[in-house]
Design a protein around this motif. Structure first.
Motif, PDB file in Angstrom:
ATOM      1  N   SER A 342       0.849  -1.360   0.017  1.00  0.00           N
ATOM      2  CA  SER A 342       0.069   0.042  -0.195  1.00  0.00           C
ATOM      3  C   SER A 342       0.824   1.175   0.060  1.00  0.00           C
ATOM      4  O   SER A 342       0.440   2.423   0.109  1.00  0.00           O
ATOM      5  N   ASN A 345      -0.592   4.305  -1.718  1.00  0.00           N
ATOM      6  CA  ASN A 345      -1.955   4.739  -1.535  1.00  0.00           C
ATOM      7  C   ASN A 345      -2.117   6.072  -0.865  1.00  0.00           C
ATOM      8  O   ASN A 345      -3.118   6.311  -0.232  1.00  0.00           O
ATOM      9  N   SER A 348      -3.946  10.614  -3.683  1.00  0.00           N
ATOM     10  CA  SER A 348      -4.626  10.758  -4.743  1.00  0.00           C
ATOM     11  C   SER A 348      -4.388  11.723  -5.786  1.00  0.00           C
ATOM     12  O   SER A 348      -4.744  11.801  -6.783  1.00  0.00           O
TER      13      SER A 348
END
Length: 444
Positions: A342, A345, A348
């Motif tokens: 991850s 992540n 964005s």
């Protein structure tokens, strides 16, 4: 403490202005210029642009690629951009591009905060922040580029601009594309609470390499705690004629929970220097400066999954090239850096690097060090051969390569992938006169 400013003064003479961490990255510039303000730097860029003079920009000087931050023309040294300004209200720190990360950590420690930066002493703020930025804190907060709130940018036309997420195109381009869009003099980064940490170095005997490789696979496959981080180095010293594996363990708390590092701690060791300490103290435990001043080169591959056979292959590469009497490297090192799947992540907002956040690929660094300039070509060729071999075995040929580790002739397509057309279009808009083409580095 809002707006608290920490001044770190540093006056460097010409030799320090052109000297790099790797001697093979240094050149004798015609002159070295140390601007004190972004506006003064902008005036210099206008002169350079008019005269079409080759130039280079040096922050910490930690690149191993020849000519990337050095030149025989005009050397711009950012050493006077050395402020650290912590703003408690916004929970940000504005950091000069001429600093090294260990200096930044020490300046922020009294405020109980930290930023996402390098894992060893001597690494410059500018290069790491513009190329991506993997950190001990990446599993928790992302790459350095994911935490940047603003850039003070001297644009190719000499104007100074504060670039934020509102400047969608430039903000995207500056997040991972190095020096293609101008010269960044300051970075404003998000800060995070920081207390004492647990960690340090463990060195092992080559006889225990099988247990170590299995422990690495177990850690990479099973650890889900974002506060935990691990770096494994397989080193070969010509002077010792032997493999020296070691682990640098990190946990972002005074004590790790049981189970996280148990496999690594259970292996018989030669030296263990692991304890609870401050974050700046942990950074100083790194051996990253052990080969300061030698000739050196980095390269990299990207890995999706670690297996024992693959790690055995890394060991074989370390031993083969390190013990090669014809190559004659003083030091050969392969650094395994597992992160959580991850790790990408945490943002964005689109960035130049990584060009894709769909897969949790991680960098593996290859590092050779040697003494004689006559060996440069042979060392570069050996690193490239080893890189190609390991990338085939890693089974992730399309995974992007990390710009801050990539060797000088790495195709930009291998680092920026599908982002390349957008980056090239942005470059034409921002730098129509190709001013940044007068300096070294990966160019679109």
């Amino acid at each position: 403490m809002t707006g608290k400013k920490i001044k770190i003064s540093c006056t460097l003479p010409y030799p320090r202005g052109v000297t790099h961490w790797a001697s093979s990255s240094s050149q004798n510039a015609t002159c070295s210029f140390e601007p004190g303000t972004a506006e003064d730097l902008g005036k210099a860029i206008n002169v350079i642009s008019t005269l079409r003079t080759p130039f280079a920009v040096k922050g910490g000087g930690h690149t191993t690629n020849p000519g990337f931050s050095s030149t025989t023309g005009v050397q711009i040294a950012l050493s006077r951009f050395s402020d650290v300004v912590y703003d408690q209200e916004s929970q940000t720190a504005t950091i000069g591009a001429g600093l090294t990360w260990d200096t930044v950590y020490a300046a922020l420690e009294p405020f109980g905060v930290n930023v996402v930066g390098a894992r060893g002493p001597g690494v410059g703020v500018g290069g790491l922040s513009l190329g991506g930025g993997y950190s001990y804190l990446t599993n928790q907060y992302g790459l350095t580029v994911d935490t940047v709130q603003a850039y003070e940018l001297v644009m190719p036309n000499g104007t100074v601009k504060n670039v934020t997420a509102q400047d969608e195109g430039l903000f995207f381009g500056l997040r991972g594309s190095l020096n293609n869009f101008g010269i960044v003099t300051r970075f404003t980064l998000r800060t995070f609470p920081q207390g004492q940490v647990w960690g340090g170095f463990i060195t092992y005997s080559p006889d225990n390499i099988g247990s170590l490789n299995q422990a690495i696979v177990n850690f990479a496959s099973n650890t889900t705690d974002p506060k935990a981080a691990l770096m494994i180095t397989y080193d070969y010293f010509l002077s010792r004629k032997s493999l020296g594996p070691s682990a640098l363990v990190f946990y972002d708390a005074p004590t790790p929970p049981s189970g996280v590092f148990d496999d690594l701690l259970a292996i018989p060791y030669l030296v263990k220097n692991v304890s609870t300490m401050s974050f700046p103290a942990l950074i100083q435990t790194s051996m990253a400066n052990a080969t300061y001043g030698s000739r050196a080169i980095f390269d990299t591959i990207s890995v999706l999954n670690y297996s024992v056979p693959f790690l055995n292959a890394v060991v074989n590469e370390t031993t083969f090239w390190g013990s090669s009497s014809t190559l004659g490297a003083e030091f050969v090192s392969y650094v395994v850096e597992p992160f959580l799947p991850s790790l990408y992540n945490h943002s964005s907002t689109p960035s130049a690097f990584p060009p894709t956040r769909a897969n949790g690929f991680t960098p593996l660094k290859i590092y050779y060090s040697w003494a004689n300039q006559t060996s440069d070509a042979a060392m570069h060729a050996a690193v490239q051969e080893s890189t190609l071999h390991l990338q085939t075995l890693a089974g992730a040929p399309q995974a992007p390569r990390y710009p801050n580790y990539a060797i000088f002739d790495t195709p930009v397509e291998m680092m920026y992938g599908d982002n390349l057309p957008k980056l090239r279009s942005l470059q034409r808009q921002v730098d129509p006169e190709h001013v940044m083409g007068l300096t070294g580095g990966f160019k679109f």
